[in-house]
Design a protein around this motif. Structure first.
Motif, PDB file in Angstrom:
ATOM      1  N   ASP A  56       0.808  -1.217   0.000  1.00 18.94           N
ATOM      2  CA  ASP A  56       0.000   0.000   0.000  1.00 18.94           C
ATOM      3  C   ASP A  56       0.842   1.268   0.000  1.00 18.94           C
ATOM      4  OD1 ASP A  56      -0.885  -0.221   3.562  1.00 18.94           O
ATOM      5  OD2 ASP A  56       1.037  -0.008   2.532  1.00 18.94           O
ATOM      6  N   ARG A  57       2.156   1.100  -0.044  1.00 16.86           N
ATOM      7  CA  ARG A  57       3.087   2.231  -0.087  1.00 16.86           C
ATOM      8  C   ARG A  57       2.963   3.134   1.138  1.00 16.86           C
ATOM      9  NH1 ARG A  57       4.852   4.218  -5.974  1.00 16.86           N
ATOM     10  NH2 ARG A  57       4.915   2.199  -6.999  1.00 16.86           N
ATOM     11  N   THR A  58       2.536   2.594   2.239  1.00 23.57           N
ATOM     12  CA  THR A  58       2.551   3.352   3.484  1.00 23.57           C
ATOM     13  C   THR A  58       3.980   3.745   3.814  1.00 23.57           C
ATOM     14  OG1 THR A  58       0.636   2.156   4.312  1.00 23.57           O
ATOM     15  CG2 THR A  58       1.996   3.289   5.934  1.00 23.57           C
ATOM     16  N   THR A  59       4.156   4.980   4.257  1.00 27.09           N
ATOM     17  CA  THR A  59       5.494   5.469   4.575  1.00 27.09           C
ATOM     18  C   THR A  59       5.619   5.793   6.061  1.00 27.09           C
ATOM     19  OG1 THR A  59       4.835   7.712   3.981  1.00 27.09           O
ATOM     20  CG2 THR A  59       5.903   6.398   2.273  1.00 27.09           C
ATOM     21  N   TYR A  60       6.828   5.700   6.538  1.00 26.79           N
ATOM     22  CA  TYR A  60       7.151   6.025   7.924  1.00 26.79           C
ATOM     23  C   TYR A  60       8.396   6.899   7.921  1.00 26.79           C
ATOM     24  CZ  TYR A  60       3.980   2.290   9.320  1.00 26.79           C
ATOM     25  OH  TYR A  60       2.876   1.501   9.505  1.00 26.79           O
ATOM     26  N   TYR A  61       8.417   7.859   8.851  1.00 27.36           N
ATOM     27  CA  TYR A  61       9.567   8.740   8.983  1.00 27.36           C
ATOM     28  C   TYR A  61       9.911   8.921  10.452  1.00 27.36           C
ATOM     29  CZ  TYR A  61       8.454  10.059   4.181  1.00 27.36           C
ATOM     30  OH  TYR A  61       8.209  10.045   2.831  1.00 27.36           O
ATOM     31  N   THR A  62      11.187   9.025  10.718  1.00 25.49           N
ATOM     32  CA  THR A  62      11.559   9.402  12.064  1.00 25.49           C
ATOM     33  C   THR A  62      11.188  10.866  12.267  1.00 25.49           C
ATOM     34  OG1 THR A  62      13.350   9.255  13.684  1.00 25.49           O
ATOM     35  CG2 THR A  62      13.936  10.116  11.516  1.00 25.49           C
ATOM     36  N   ASP A  63      10.901  11.247  13.490  1.00 22.20           N
ATOM     37  CA  ASP A  63      10.352  12.577  13.750  1.00 22.20           C
ATOM     38  C   ASP A  63      11.229  13.708  13.234  1.00 22.20           C
ATOM     39  OD1 ASP A  63       8.825  11.814  16.988  1.00 22.20           O
ATOM     40  OD2 ASP A  63       8.125  11.510  14.931  1.00 22.20           O
ATOM     41  N   SER A  64      12.519  13.562  13.326  1.00 20.80           N
ATOM     42  CA  SER A  64      13.418  14.669  12.982  1.00 20.80           C
ATOM     43  C   SER A  64      13.430  14.996  11.486  1.00 20.80           C
ATOM     44  CB  SER A  64      14.837  14.361  13.452  1.00 20.80           C
ATOM     45  OG  SER A  64      15.353  13.234  12.773  1.00 20.80           O
ATOM     46  N   VAL A  65      12.902  14.111  10.652  1.00 22.03           N
ATOM     47  CA  VAL A  65      12.933  14.380   9.206  1.00 22.03           C
ATOM     48  C   VAL A  65      11.545  14.596   8.623  1.00 22.03           C
ATOM     49  CG1 VAL A  65      15.007  12.960   9.047  1.00 22.03           C
ATOM     50  CG2 VAL A  65      12.803  11.988   8.347  1.00 22.03           C
ATOM     51  N   LYS A  66      10.527  14.455   9.418  1.00 22.02           N
ATOM     52  CA  LYS A  66       9.163  14.638   8.914  1.00 22.02           C
ATOM     53  C   LYS A  66       8.989  16.035   8.342  1.00 22.02           C
ATOM     54  CE  LYS A  66       6.844  11.265  11.878  1.00 22.02           C
ATOM     55  NZ  LYS A  66       5.930  11.058  13.023  1.00 22.02           N
ATOM     56  N   GLY A  67       8.389  16.091   7.157  1.00 17.80           N
ATOM     57  CA  GLY A  67       8.195  17.371   6.493  1.00 17.80           C
ATOM     58  C   GLY A  67       9.393  17.822   5.679  1.00 17.80           C
ATOM     59  N   ARG A  68      10.524  17.136   5.818  1.00 17.28           N
ATOM     60  CA  ARG A  68      11.730  17.521   5.056  1.00 17.28           C
ATOM     61  C   ARG A  68      12.172  16.433   4.090  1.00 17.28           C
ATOM     62  NH1 ARG A  68      16.453  18.268   7.603  1.00 17.28           N
ATOM     63  NH2 ARG A  68      16.003  16.789   9.296  1.00 17.28           N
ATOM     64  N   PHE A  69      11.991  15.177   4.484  1.00 18.74           N
ATOM     65  CA  PHE A  69      12.424  14.047   3.657  1.00 18.74           C
ATOM     66  C   PHE A  69      11.216  13.335   3.072  1.00 18.74           C
ATOM     67  CE2 PHE A  69      16.717  12.976   5.957  1.00 18.74           C
ATOM     68  CZ  PHE A  69      17.095  14.315   5.845  1.00 18.74           C
ATOM     69  N   THR A  70      11.416  12.778   1.872  1.00 20.38           N
ATOM     70  CA  THR A  70      10.364  12.006   1.222  1.00 20.38           C
ATOM     71  C   THR A  70      10.957  10.733   0.641  1.00 20.38           C
ATOM     72  OG1 THR A  70       9.181  14.035   0.625  1.00 20.38           O
ATOM     73  CG2 THR A  70       8.555  12.000  -0.522  1.00 20.38           C
ATOM     74  N   ILE A  71      10.362   9.607   0.978  1.00 28.35           N
ATOM     75  CA  ILE A  71      10.796   8.329   0.423  1.00 28.35           C
ATOM     76  C   ILE A  71       9.801   7.890  -0.638  1.00 28.35           C
ATOM     77  CG2 ILE A  71       9.567   6.993   2.197  1.00 28.35           C
ATOM     78  CD1 ILE A  71      11.851   4.948   2.082  1.00 28.35           C
ATOM     79  N   ASN A  72      10.333   7.324  -1.716  1.00 28.46           N
ATOM     80  CA  ASN A  72       9.442   6.755  -2.721  1.00 28.46           C
ATOM     81  C   ASN A  72      10.196   5.690  -3.503  1.00 28.46           C
ATOM     82  OD1 ASN A  72      10.849   9.077  -4.071  1.00 28.46           O
ATOM     83  ND2 ASN A  72       9.724   8.315  -5.833  1.00 28.46           N
ATOM     84  N   ARG A  73       9.460   4.904  -4.242  1.00 29.26           N
ATOM     85  CA  ARG A  73      10.059   3.808  -4.987  1.00 29.26           C
ATOM     86  C   ARG A  73       9.560   3.800  -6.417  1.00 29.26           C
ATOM     87  NH1 ARG A  73       8.976  -1.637  -2.445  1.00 29.26           N
ATOM     88  NH2 ARG A  73       8.487  -2.388  -4.523  1.00 29.26           N
ATOM     89  N   ASP A  74      10.442   3.480  -7.331  1.00 27.84           N
ATOM     90  CA  ASP A  74      10.123   3.409  -8.755  1.00 27.84           C
ATOM     91  C   ASP A  74      10.160   1.938  -9.160  1.00 27.84           C
ATOM     92  OD1 ASP A  74      10.312   3.291 -11.590  1.00 27.84           O
ATOM     93  OD2 ASP A  74      11.027   5.365 -11.633  1.00 27.84           O
ATOM     94  N   ILE A  75       8.989   1.393  -9.426  1.00 32.60           N
ATOM     95  CA  ILE A  75       8.908  -0.025  -9.748  1.00 32.60           C
ATOM     96  C   ILE A  75       9.598  -0.339 -11.068  1.00 32.60           C
ATOM     97  CG2 ILE A  75       7.304  -1.888 -10.269  1.00 32.60           C
ATOM     98  CD1 ILE A  75       5.317  -0.580  -8.387  1.00 32.60           C
ATOM     99  N   VAL A  76       9.441   0.525 -12.033  1.00 28.38           N
ATOM    100  CA  VAL A  76      10.035   0.283 -13.350  1.00 28.38           C
ATOM    101  C   VAL A  76      11.559   0.226 -13.254  1.00 28.38           C
ATOM    102  CG1 VAL A  76      10.330   1.199 -15.669  1.00 28.38           C
ATOM    103  CG2 VAL A  76       8.092   1.324 -14.547  1.00 28.38           C
ATOM    104  N   GLU A  77      12.125   1.147 -12.474  1.00 26.64           N
ATOM    105  CA  GLU A  77      13.577   1.228 -12.363  1.00 26.64           C
ATOM    106  C   GLU A  77      14.132   0.380 -11.225  1.00 26.64           C
ATOM    107  OE1 GLU A  77      15.518   2.727 -14.487  1.00 26.64           O
ATOM    108  OE2 GLU A  77      13.819   3.461 -15.676  1.00 26.64           O
ATOM    109  N   SER A  78      13.259  -0.241 -10.439  1.00 31.24           N
ATOM    110  CA  SER A  78      13.696  -1.007  -9.253  1.00 31.24           C
ATOM    111  C   SER A  78      14.608  -0.160  -8.380  1.00 31.24           C
ATOM    112  CB  SER A  78      14.432  -2.289  -9.681  1.00 31.24           C
ATOM    113  OG  SER A  78      13.577  -3.149 -10.385  1.00 31.24           O
TER     114      SER A  78
END
Length: 126
Positions: A56-78
Protein backbone atom coordinates in the motif's frame (compact mmCIF):
# COMPACT_ATOMS: atom_id res chain seq x y z
CA UNK A 1 26.56 -10.45 -5.32
CA UNK A 2 25.67 -6.82 -4.67
CA UNK A 3 21.94 -6.26 -4.59
CA UNK A 4 21.57 -2.74 -3.19
CA UNK A 5 23.71 0.14 -4.43
CA UNK A 6 23.29 3.63 -3.04
CA UNK A 7 24.28 6.86 -4.74
CA UNK A 8 23.58 10.57 -4.55
CA UNK A 9 25.38 11.47 -1.37
CA UNK A 10 27.71 14.44 -1.13
CA UNK A 11 28.49 17.66 0.64
CA UNK A 12 25.89 20.40 0.86
CA UNK A 13 25.31 23.54 2.82
CA UNK A 14 22.65 23.70 5.50
CA UNK A 15 19.29 24.37 3.93
CA UNK A 16 20.22 22.58 0.74
CA UNK A 17 18.82 19.43 -0.83
CA UNK A 18 20.00 16.02 -1.99
CA UNK A 19 18.32 13.01 -3.51
CA UNK A 20 19.64 9.60 -2.64
CA UNK A 21 19.06 6.64 -4.90
CA UNK A 22 19.23 2.93 -4.17
CA UNK A 23 19.38 0.65 -7.18
CA UNK A 24 18.16 -2.82 -6.32
CA UNK A 25 18.26 -6.08 -8.17
CA UNK A 26 14.89 -6.66 -9.77
CA UNK A 27 14.25 -9.80 -7.77
CA UNK A 28 15.07 -8.20 -4.44
CA UNK A 29 13.07 -5.10 -5.22
CA UNK A 30 9.95 -7.04 -6.19
CA UNK A 31 10.17 -9.47 -3.29
CA UNK A 32 10.86 -6.93 -0.56
CA UNK A 33 8.04 -6.51 1.90
CA UNK A 34 9.42 -3.14 2.91
CA UNK A 35 12.40 -0.97 2.05
CA UNK A 36 14.00 1.76 4.07
CA UNK A 37 16.72 4.31 4.55
CA UNK A 38 18.92 4.32 7.62
CA UNK A 39 21.77 6.52 8.72
CA UNK A 40 24.69 6.25 11.04
CA UNK A 41 26.84 9.09 12.30
CA UNK A 42 30.24 8.44 13.90
CA UNK A 43 29.85 7.11 17.41
CA UNK A 44 26.10 6.68 17.09
CA UNK A 45 23.79 3.78 16.48
CA UNK A 46 22.27 3.21 13.09
CA UNK A 47 18.82 4.79 13.05
CA UNK A 48 15.86 4.39 10.78
CA UNK A 49 15.09 7.48 8.74
CA UNK A 50 12.28 6.45 6.41
CA UNK A 51 10.56 3.32 5.18
CA UNK A 52 7.96 2.38 2.61
CA UNK A 53 5.85 -0.75 2.29
CA UNK A 54 5.58 -2.49 -1.05
CA UNK A 55 1.83 -3.13 -1.03
CA UNK A 56 0.00 0.00 0.00
CA UNK A 57 3.09 2.23 -0.09
CA UNK A 58 2.55 3.35 3.48
CA UNK A 59 5.49 5.47 4.58
CA UNK A 60 7.15 6.03 7.92
CA UNK A 61 9.57 8.74 8.98
CA UNK A 62 11.56 9.40 12.06
CA UNK A 63 10.35 12.58 13.75
CA UNK A 64 13.42 14.67 12.98
CA UNK A 65 12.93 14.38 9.21
CA UNK A 66 9.16 14.64 8.91
CA UNK A 67 8.20 17.37 6.49
CA UNK A 68 11.73 17.52 5.06
CA UNK A 69 12.42 14.05 3.66
CA UNK A 70 10.36 12.01 1.22
CA UNK A 71 10.80 8.33 0.42
CA UNK A 72 9.44 6.76 -2.72
CA UNK A 73 10.06 3.81 -4.99
CA UNK A 74 10.12 3.41 -8.76
CA UNK A 75 8.91 -0.03 -9.75
CA UNK A 76 10.03 0.28 -13.35
CA UNK A 77 13.58 1.23 -12.36
CA UNK A 78 13.70 -1.01 -9.25
CA UNK A 79 15.01 2.00 -7.39
CA UNK A 80 14.33 3.46 -3.98
CA UNK A 81 14.74 7.20 -3.46
CA UNK A 82 15.10 9.57 -0.55
CA UNK A 83 14.55 13.21 -1.26
CA UNK A 84 16.09 15.35 1.46
CA UNK A 85 15.22 19.03 1.72
CA UNK A 86 16.18 21.73 4.22
CA UNK A 87 19.16 19.71 5.31
CA UNK A 88 20.73 20.36 8.69
CA UNK A 89 24.16 19.69 10.09
CA UNK A 90 22.68 16.92 12.24
CA UNK A 91 21.59 15.07 9.11
CA UNK A 92 25.25 14.37 8.33
CA UNK A 93 25.83 10.63 8.34
CA UNK A 94 26.41 7.58 6.22
CA UNK A 95 23.08 6.68 4.66
CA UNK A 96 22.16 3.08 3.98
CA UNK A 97 19.45 1.51 1.92
CA UNK A 98 17.89 -1.67 3.28
CA UNK A 99 15.38 -4.28 2.23
CA UNK A 100 13.15 -6.44 4.32
CA UNK A 101 12.04 -9.65 2.66
CA UNK A 102 10.11 -11.31 5.45
CA UNK A 103 6.81 -10.18 6.83
CA UNK A 104 6.71 -9.44 10.49
CA UNK A 105 5.37 -7.20 13.17
CA UNK A 106 8.51 -5.29 13.91
CA UNK A 107 8.58 -1.53 13.46
CA UNK A 108 9.55 -0.52 9.90
CA UNK A 109 12.25 1.81 11.21
CA UNK A 110 13.94 -0.86 13.28
CA UNK A 111 17.24 -1.95 11.77
CA UNK A 112 16.73 -5.47 13.14
CA UNK A 113 13.85 -6.03 10.73
CA UNK A 114 15.99 -5.75 7.59
CA UNK A 115 18.02 -8.51 6.03
CA UNK A 116 19.69 -6.85 3.03
CA UNK A 117 21.86 -3.75 3.20
CA UNK A 118 23.74 -1.55 0.81
CA UNK A 119 27.26 -0.21 1.34
CA UNK A 120 26.14 3.32 2.11
CA UNK A 121 26.58 6.80 0.73
CA UNK A 122 27.98 9.70 2.74
CA UNK A 123 25.99 12.87 3.35
CA UNK A 124 27.77 15.86 4.85
CA UNK A 125 25.93 19.06 5.72
CA UNK A 126 27.91 22.08 6.76
Amino acid sequence: HVQLVESGGGSVQAGGSLRLSCAASRYLFSSSFCMGWFRQAPGKLREGVAAIYRGDRTTYYTDSVKGRFTINRDIVESTLYLRMNRLRAEDSAMYYCAARTEMGWGHPLSRYEYDYWGQGTQVTVS
